[in-house]
Scaffold this active site. Sequence first.
Site, mmCIF file in Angstrom:
data_model
loop_
_atom_site.group_PDB
_atom_site.id
_atom_site.type_symbol
_atom_site.label_atom_id
_atom_site.label_comp_id
_atom_site.label_asym_id
_atom_site.label_seq_id
_atom_site.Cartn_x
_atom_site.Cartn_y
_atom_site.Cartn_z
ATOM 1 C CG ASP A 505 -1.888 1.095 1.315
ATOM 2 O OD1 ASP A 505 -1.672 2.136 0.653
ATOM 3 O OD2 ASP A 505 -2.888 0.938 2.042
ATOM 4 C CG HIS A 506 3.181 4.091 -3.158
ATOM 5 N ND1 HIS A 506 4.188 4.397 -2.277
ATOM 6 C CD2 HIS A 506 3.649 4.445 -4.386
ATOM 7 C CE1 HIS A 506 5.203 4.933 -2.921
ATOM 8 N NE2 HIS A 506 4.909 4.970 -4.209
ATOM 9 N NE ARG A 507 -4.048 3.916 1.228
ATOM 10 C CZ ARG A 507 -5.203 3.457 1.708
ATOM 11 N NH1 ARG A 507 -6.226 4.266 1.848
ATOM 12 N NH2 ARG A 507 -5.330 2.186 2.042
ATOM 13 C CB ILE A 509 5.092 0.648 2.175
ATOM 14 C CG1 ILE A 509 4.653 -0.026 3.491
ATOM 15 C CG2 ILE A 509 6.457 0.149 1.740
ATOM 16 C CD1 ILE A 509 4.268 -1.460 3.333
#
Length: 533
Positions: A505-507, A509
């Site tokens: 989850d780029h939010r 990591i």
Amino acid sequence: MLQVVKAPDPGADKAEVIEILVKPGQRVHREMSLVVLESAKATMEVPCPVEGVVGEVLIRIGDPVAEGTPLISVETGAVETPAAPAAAPVIVSPPVVAPTLVAPPGVMSVQPVVAPDIGSDSADVIELLVSPGQIVAVDTPLMVLESAKATMEVPSPIAGVVRSVAVKVGDAVSQGVLLLQVETETGSGPVFTPAPEPAEVSSPVPERSAAEPVRPTIAVSAPPAVAAASVHCGPAVRRMARELGVDLSRVPATGPKGRILKEDVFAWVKQSLTAAPTPVTPAAATQSPGLPPLPEIDFAKWGVVEAQPLSRIQALSAKNLHRAWVHIPHVTQFDEADISELESFRKAQKDVMKKQGVNLTVLAFLVRACARLLQEFPRFNASLATDGQTLILKKYIHIGVAVDTPNGLVVPVIRDADRKSVREIAQEMGELSAKARDKKLSPAEMQGGTFSISSLGGIGGTAFTPIVNWPEVAILGVSRAATKPVWDGGAFVPRLMLPLSLSYDHRVIDGADAARFTARLSAVLADIRVLLL
Ligand code: CAO
């Protein structure tokens, strides 16, 4: 004490019972409408003059009645109740056309339509049934008025085209107030039915004197001879429909002359409530708000097809995967781990373990290595709060492992994987995957995971992009290890390389953290002695 409610003066020679609004045994109170009568001139509700219980209904729908015809008997009980006069029936007179001079034949004249006697000082306009430009015939309902005592439709007393509407919904009107103007062809009208004789009512609408000139002819071509479509029903039905939010134009009528009855409205409501919910089409089920809808496709157009419903697990997985895919900005980091030494060790231990009933696969090492990594990278062992503002770091490490079963994908969880040996993990995984395939996993065994691993290594493939198992923030995909030539600084050497696909989850990591994670994981897998430290 029994009291018989009789028909009031219907304002014409006779009237017809068009609706019976009560049943024997029904409790009634003063002014509650009992029966609706309709004469050539008016529709009227007959209100109850007393409190009590309906004894007998003495008339049937369609019966002709005259003034004094017994309609309903009401048992008022021991208490003597004052007689009717206070609750005299509300007679809705037809609206009138304010007197105008007769225009010469063949010309158009504008005629005002004013509020009829509404049985009380004022009534509210609760529904407008026509608009300017609309063609109306004699008796076309123009609007609905509601007073404290009654709701009434105002039928058009003349045929023509509505020129303007002088009131709006919510306006209070009293007898004689201008409601609207109808443009009508006077004299030669083959198109419109002739206007009725104006009723004798006093009207505040300024009357023109005979000396006043006729309004000029309005040069319009005669409109086609069609009556405006309207709903045919009594005021009580209209009121009930309005209260229930029923669109009367959709209610099938069973009453005489296509009249909608109270029962018709009830039947419509019942049908609407019990009707099967609108079937969710496969396309609709997979749609997301704000996304262009998926069109239905008839695949049978191109050949034979078979519709196979998803299993319960497949349907649930589909929903969860779709939700995660839509909500989480996914990125996948690819890497390779040199598991040559690990595989040599595993092979050496495999038979020993097998004798103990444990199937030692690469996956058990991966679970153990990831548990170690999650200690080192706590953000990967977290969840993002639904407000998107807070990271919930978990102080426990429970690793879910995707298991492929004939019924679909399930993810049993190995609890406290950081505190278990590779052997314990291998044993537990064997048990859990057997349970999964036998459909014996309990919900608790599939809950609470903090990170997931999906291994397709036993099947094949070089890489894939797993979907994060929300509310987790990362998932490790593992593909089939392959022996590859790896440059060791002096020569190419054959090494067993394990493909890793880390979706996150780029939010939560960053890409750099993800690269560090897989690099570190590769290092740990390359030398599993680290796990002993
Ligand atoms: N590379 C090379 N060989 C591998 C390997 C890999 N990455 N992973 C497993 N293997 C080998 C195993 O070591 C085993 O070989 P041996 O018999 O020599 O030991 C063989 O492949 C079969 O392994 P397995 O699949 O039975 O066991 P596993 O522990 O690797 O996996 C389980 C267990 C339950 C994860 C697996 O059976 C499974 O269901 N995988 C599918 C998961 C899945 O569907 N993921 C997709 C999710 S997204 O749609």
